[in-house]
Motif scaffolding. Structure first.
Motif, PDB file in Angstrom:
ATOM      1  N   LEU A 327     -79.135  66.176  42.944  1.00 22.83           N
ATOM      2  CA  LEU A 327     -78.237  64.816  43.735  1.00 22.83           C
ATOM      3  C   LEU A 327     -77.205  64.750  42.727  1.00 22.83           C
ATOM      4  O   LEU A 327     -76.129  64.863  43.283  1.00 22.83           O
ATOM      5  N   MET A 328     -77.325  65.368  41.706  1.00 16.26           N
ATOM      6  CA  MET A 328     -76.127  65.477  40.771  1.00 16.26           C
ATOM      7  C   MET A 328     -75.304  67.002  41.191  1.00 16.26           C
ATOM      8  O   MET A 328     -74.251  67.093  40.853  1.00 16.26           O
ATOM      9  N   MET A 336     -69.337  65.475  46.984  1.00 13.25           N
ATOM     10  CA  MET A 336     -70.109  64.097  46.293  1.00 13.25           C
ATOM     11  C   MET A 336     -68.703  63.935  45.858  1.00 13.25           C
ATOM     12  O   MET A 336     -68.096  65.165  44.738  1.00 13.25           O
ATOM     13  N   ASN A 337     -68.091  62.820  44.733  1.00 16.89           N
ATOM     14  CA  ASN A 337     -67.210  62.393  43.276  1.00 16.89           C
ATOM     15  C   ASN A 337     -68.479  63.339  42.847  1.00 16.89           C
ATOM     16  O   ASN A 337     -69.113  62.582  41.544  1.00 16.89           O
ATOM     17  N   VAL A 343     -72.375  60.598  36.094  1.00 12.19           N
ATOM     18  CA  VAL A 343     -72.798  59.176  35.226  1.00 12.19           C
ATOM     19  C   VAL A 343     -73.436  58.465  36.281  1.00 12.19           C
ATOM     20  O   VAL A 343     -74.370  58.273  35.727  1.00 12.19           O
ATOM     21  N   LEU A 344     -74.210  58.515  37.851  1.00 12.21           N
ATOM     22  CA  LEU A 344     -75.246  57.652  37.954  1.00 12.21           C
ATOM     23  C   LEU A 344     -76.110  58.948  36.950  1.00 12.21           C
ATOM     24  O   LEU A 344     -77.278  57.752  37.757  1.00 12.21           O
ATOM     25  N   GLY A 345     -76.585  59.651  37.836  1.00 10.65           N
ATOM     26  CA  GLY A 345     -77.569  60.628  37.861  1.00 10.65           C
ATOM     27  C   GLY A 345     -77.692  60.357  36.473  1.00 10.65           C
ATOM     28  O   GLY A 345     -79.251  60.528  35.679  1.00 10.65           O
ATOM     29  N   PRO A 461     -69.691  57.681  50.082  1.00  9.23           N
ATOM     30  CA  PRO A 461     -70.046  58.864  50.144  1.00  9.23           C
ATOM     31  C   PRO A 461     -71.663  58.477  48.877  1.00  9.23           C
ATOM     32  O   PRO A 461     -72.343  59.029  49.488  1.00  9.23           O
ATOM     33  N   THR A 462     -70.854  59.097  47.953  1.00  4.29           N
ATOM     34  CA  THR A 462     -71.470  58.982  46.789  1.00  4.29           C
ATOM     35  C   THR A 462     -72.368  58.168  46.389  1.00  4.29           C
ATOM     36  O   THR A 462     -74.058  58.013  45.959  1.00  4.29           O
TER      37      THR A 462
END
Length: 581
Positions: A327-328, A336-337, A343-345, A461-462
């Motif tokens: 996903l990253m 993706m952004n 940050v989320l990953g 979307p991210t």
């Protein structure tokens, strides 16, 4: 006038005597319960009927005479039986007789005080209906769906008539026990004439059931009082008890045992059936739990399970890390952004690291925990399944956290986009009146709203991708827990005793009756055989299904899809009694 006489098949070969039963004037029916044989004293017969009437609360009387002419070639006995009508006066007086060496029956009803009619002076026509006394006594008629199946030429019978017959036989049980072992003053013929259906073991079990139930009921009351202590009602403990399915199952097991060992007698057949269903359900549950316990402790399967748990946890963690690394990057070629994606990953990878550290910290104690948890199977398979569900919830707590983080972030962006969309249309949400009202905005507000709307649209979307992935993982875990809860709920709620009765003794649960013509000849009474229609299996499940505290869906498919789209937290499988957040 046509009278219906219900005659037990067990008395068809009885010696001559008096017909004892109940007269139902509303349906013009006579329900014969037994035949009184010679020698007897009339006052003893009347005393016996009075005792049965007081014990069974049903009015019994001598309805007439029964003459079996297989050994009475002379007519003296017939005249003697007819003369008994002066001692046991009843209106009407039935006279049933079976011809010697033949299957033909003669039957008549005499009204002593009725004015004679032109067709049959002082006599009524009789429809003779045979019934199995034992089956009618043991069966339970379900009035809401009584079905009267009649063949061609059969006589009609009303629901009230059938209910009166079943109720009369059920309340007259003291009559069938009055002459046990030949100790009674009057010799009778009924369904127990050939022998009492009992055994020494059954009688000993009845005598021992009272003290045992009293002792266990006292013990269960002490356990209930201890569980209701104020210490367990404090906030941390009460919150934990309400979320663990094991505590809910233990509370249900305590209620089941309290019902089983209660010393109060059942007030209705429905309560007695519920108690029997609960007893069989608990016995089956405990049996399955003991089998599971023996299987776990054989060949050291608990040690093997504990040794395999850490590698499985590591493998799950590696798969989640690979998923987050995917996903990253550029998942499925999507751009993706990158800043938000990193940050989320990293945030979710840190949670996985904490979870793996926690699992390895608990590794030395896992076997001991599993060994003590396995002992809980002696309380029943449902308790073990509840512990398994709670264990899965604890082991997948990081997935639940991922889902909550992703859902909250996604829901925040959806709410922000919907609010900014109303800003472009000159609308706003009125919090006080809970509606959308018109509003005028200045240029600065529109400019800031446009910037925020653009930022949220490009970041959506991210966030939506992370939310979609972790929602699918969460739904997978919830589906497994739901299947476990449904299995436990099935064991707890199935009326196994009622289903066993329906399979082995279908007449015990009666949905109605049907009549079969035995003899139809001019000048002879119409003879019918009453047979019991068993209750369908679907109605047995619906009628006797035990109350369940297990999980059940709280949302329809439309509501579930709407909550998933707007990012609201969902709990598809919740305990009964929980309020929806």
């Amino acid at each position: 006038m046509v009278l219906k006489a219900f005659f037990p098949t067990c008395c068809a070969s009885a010696d001559s005597g008096l017909l004892v039963g109940r007269w139902v004037p509303e349906q013009s029916s006579a329900v014969v319960l037994a035949v009184v044989h010679f020698p007897f004293i009339p006052i003893q017969v009347k005393e016996l009927l009075a005792q049965v009437q007081q014990a069974g609360r049903v009015g019994l009387a001598v309805l007439g005479t029964w003459c079996h002419r297989r050994q009475e070639p002379e007519e003296s006995l017939g005249h003697f039986l007819e003369g008994l009508g002066a001692i046991f006066s009843h209106e009407p007086w039935l006279q049933l007789c079976r011809e010697p060496g033949s299957k033909l029956w003669s039957c008549k009803a005499t009204r002593w005080q009725a004015p004679p009619g032109p067709a049959a002076p002082g006599e009524d026509q009789i429809m003779l209906i045979f019934y199995d006394q034992r089956k009618v006594l043991l069966s339970q008629l379900h009035p809401p769906a009584v079905l009267l199946d009649r063949q061609a030429g059969d006589a009609p019978a009303s629901v009230g008539d059938l209910a009166a017959v079943f109720d009369t036989v059920a309340r007259s049980e003291p009559l069938f026990q009055s002459d046990r072992f030949g100790e009674g003053p009057v010799r009778l013929s009924h369904w127990q004439s050939e022998g009492v259906e009992a055994s020494i073991l059954v009688e000993l079990a009845k005598w021992a059931a009272g003290p045992v139930c009293l002792l266990l009921a006292s013990l269960l009351s002490l356990i209930s009082a201890a569980s209701a202590c104020r210490v367990f009602r404090l906030w941390p403990l009460s919150f934990i008890w309400s979320k663990l399915s094991t505590c809910e199952q233990l509370r249900r097991r305590l209620e089941q045992l309290t019902l089983i060992f209660s010393t109060q007698k059942a007030r209705s057949p429905a309560q007695l059936m519920r108690k029997a269903n609960t007893l069989v359900s608990v016995l089956l549950d405990v049996t399955l739990g003991l089998l599971l316990l023996s299987w776990l402790h054989r060949k050291d399967r608990i040690g093997q399970l504990a040794d395999a748990l850490i590698p499985v946890a590591d493998h799950v963690a590696e798969e989640l890390q690979d998923l987050l690394q995917w996903l990253m990057g550029a998942p499925a070629g999507l751009k993706m952004n990158r800043a938000l994606d990193q940050v989320l990953g990293r945030f979710f990878l840190y949670h996985i690291h904490l979870w793996i550290s926690y699992i390895h910290l608990m590794a030395p104690f896992i076997e001991h925990i599993l060994w003590h948890v396995g002992l809980s199977a002696c309380l029943g398979l449902t308790v073990a399944l509840s512990i398994l569900s709670d264990t899965i919830a604890l082991l997948t707590f990081h997935i639940y956290c991922f889902y909550v983080y992703g859902a909250r972030l996604y829901c925040l962006k959806i709410c922000g986009l919907s609010s900014l969309w109303r800003l472009f249309r000159g609308k706003k949400w009125n919090v006080l009146r809970q509606r959308v009202d018109s509003c005028s905005y200045d240029l600065d507000q529109l400019f800031i709203g446009t910037l925020l709307f653009t930022m949220l649209v490009f970041l959506l979307p991210t966030t939506a991708l992370y939310y979609l992935v972790f929602t699918l993982l969460r739904l997978l875990v919830v589906t497994v827990q739901g299947l476990i809860h449904l299995l436990a709920d099935l064991i707890n709620s199935l009326p196994l005793y009622s289903l066993g009765l329906r399979l082995c003794r279908p007449y015990r649960l009666a949905a109605g009756v049907k009549f079969r013509v035995l003899e139809r000849e001019a000048g002879r009474p119409l003879r019918l055989l009453m047979q019991i229609n068993p209750l369908p299996y679907s109605r047995v499940l619906n009628t006797y299904r035990l109350p369940s505290c297990g999980c059940h869906p709280q949302h329809s498919w439309g509501s579930l899809c709407r909550k998933l789209f707007f990012g609201e937290l969902i709990y598809p499988w919740r305990q009964r009694g929980d309020k929806q957040d």
